[in-house]
Design a protein around this motif. Structure first.
Motif, PDB file in Angstrom:
ATOM      1  N   LYS A 108       0.836  -1.205   0.000  1.00 27.22           N
ATOM      2  CA  LYS A 108       0.000   0.000   0.000  1.00 27.22           C
ATOM      3  C   LYS A 108       0.871   1.255   0.000  1.00 27.22           C
ATOM      4  CE  LYS A 108      -3.395  -1.452   3.111  1.00 27.22           C
ATOM      5  NZ  LYS A 108      -4.388  -1.170   4.142  1.00 27.22           N
ATOM      6  N   LYS A 109       1.915   1.250   0.810  1.00 28.45           N
ATOM      7  CA  LYS A 109       2.802   2.413   0.880  1.00 28.45           C
ATOM      8  C   LYS A 109       3.542   2.624  -0.434  1.00 28.45           C
ATOM      9  CE  LYS A 109       3.332   2.685   5.825  1.00 28.45           C
ATOM     10  NZ  LYS A 109       4.231   2.820   6.947  1.00 28.45           N
ATOM     11  N   ALA A 110       3.987   1.544  -1.046  1.00 25.10           N
ATOM     12  CA  ALA A 110       4.686   1.655  -2.329  1.00 25.10           C
ATOM     13  C   ALA A 110       3.757   2.225  -3.393  1.00 25.10           C
ATOM     14  CB  ALA A 110       5.223   0.286  -2.757  1.00 25.10           C
ATOM     15  N   ASN A 111       2.522   1.739  -3.440  1.00 24.22           N
ATOM     16  CA  ASN A 111       1.568   2.248  -4.415  1.00 24.22           C
ATOM     17  C   ASN A 111       1.123   3.672  -4.093  1.00 24.22           C
ATOM     18  OD1 ASN A 111       0.943   0.364  -6.624  1.00 24.22           O
ATOM     19  ND2 ASN A 111       0.506  -1.046  -4.954  1.00 24.22           N
ATOM     20  N   ALA A 112       1.083   4.024  -2.821  1.00 23.78           N
ATOM     21  CA  ALA A 112       0.770   5.409  -2.447  1.00 23.78           C
ATOM     22  C   ALA A 112       1.846   6.348  -2.979  1.00 23.78           C
ATOM     23  CB  ALA A 112       0.629   5.537  -0.933  1.00 23.78           C
TER      24      ALA A 112
END
Length: 147
Positions: A108-112
């Motif tokens: 999720k953080k990478a895609n954010a």
């Protein structure tokens, strides 16, 4: 743990070859551009064998993927009645550090971070850009949704 996540996020920042035009919603992928006016035939002529059908929900809804060898993403392109309706950006599995290190929060953080580099979550005259999380399937992606 935080240093591992920050390394993963840095590793997944979008390449300079993937850019969103906020005025018209077109997405530059390496040396090609696709957007709300793109037709399926256009994508076939540009991406050739790198464009493959994934599935059809019903006769008028088809989903294809664009998987270019030198790109860090696999792009999902959704057509409704032969009109491009959604582009999804999926991080390639090859960019993962392995399933033993995978977790939903780091993805999720990478895609954010990918979303942020495309201009962040926003709505435009032509559509919107957002981060989606599917808890049942356990994945996130960035979506460009056209009106």
């Amino acid at each position: 743990m935080a240093s591992i996540i920050s390394k993963i996020i840095f590793f997944f920042t979008p390449s300079k070859s993937t850019k969103l035009n906020k005025r018209n919603g077109s997405l530059k992928i390496i040396d090609s551009t696709i957007g709300p006016e793109s037709k399926f035939e256009d994508l076939v002529s540009v991406f050739g064998e790198n464009l493959k059908e994934l599935y059809s929900f019903v006769e008028n809804y088809k989903v294809y993927k664009i998987d270019l060898p030198d790109d860090e993403y696999v792009y999902g392109v959704h057509f409704v009645n032969d009109k491009l309706s959604v582009i999804t950006l999926y991080l390639k599995e090859g960019n993962q550090r392995g399933w033993s290190d995978w977790n939903a929060e780091s993805e999720k953080k990478a895609n954010a971070k990918v979303l942020e580099n495309l201009g962040g979550k926003a709505e435009y005259l032509w559509g919107k850009v957002a981060l989606y999380y599917d808890a049942k399937a356990g994945y996130t992606d960035v979506r460009i949704i056209y009106k």
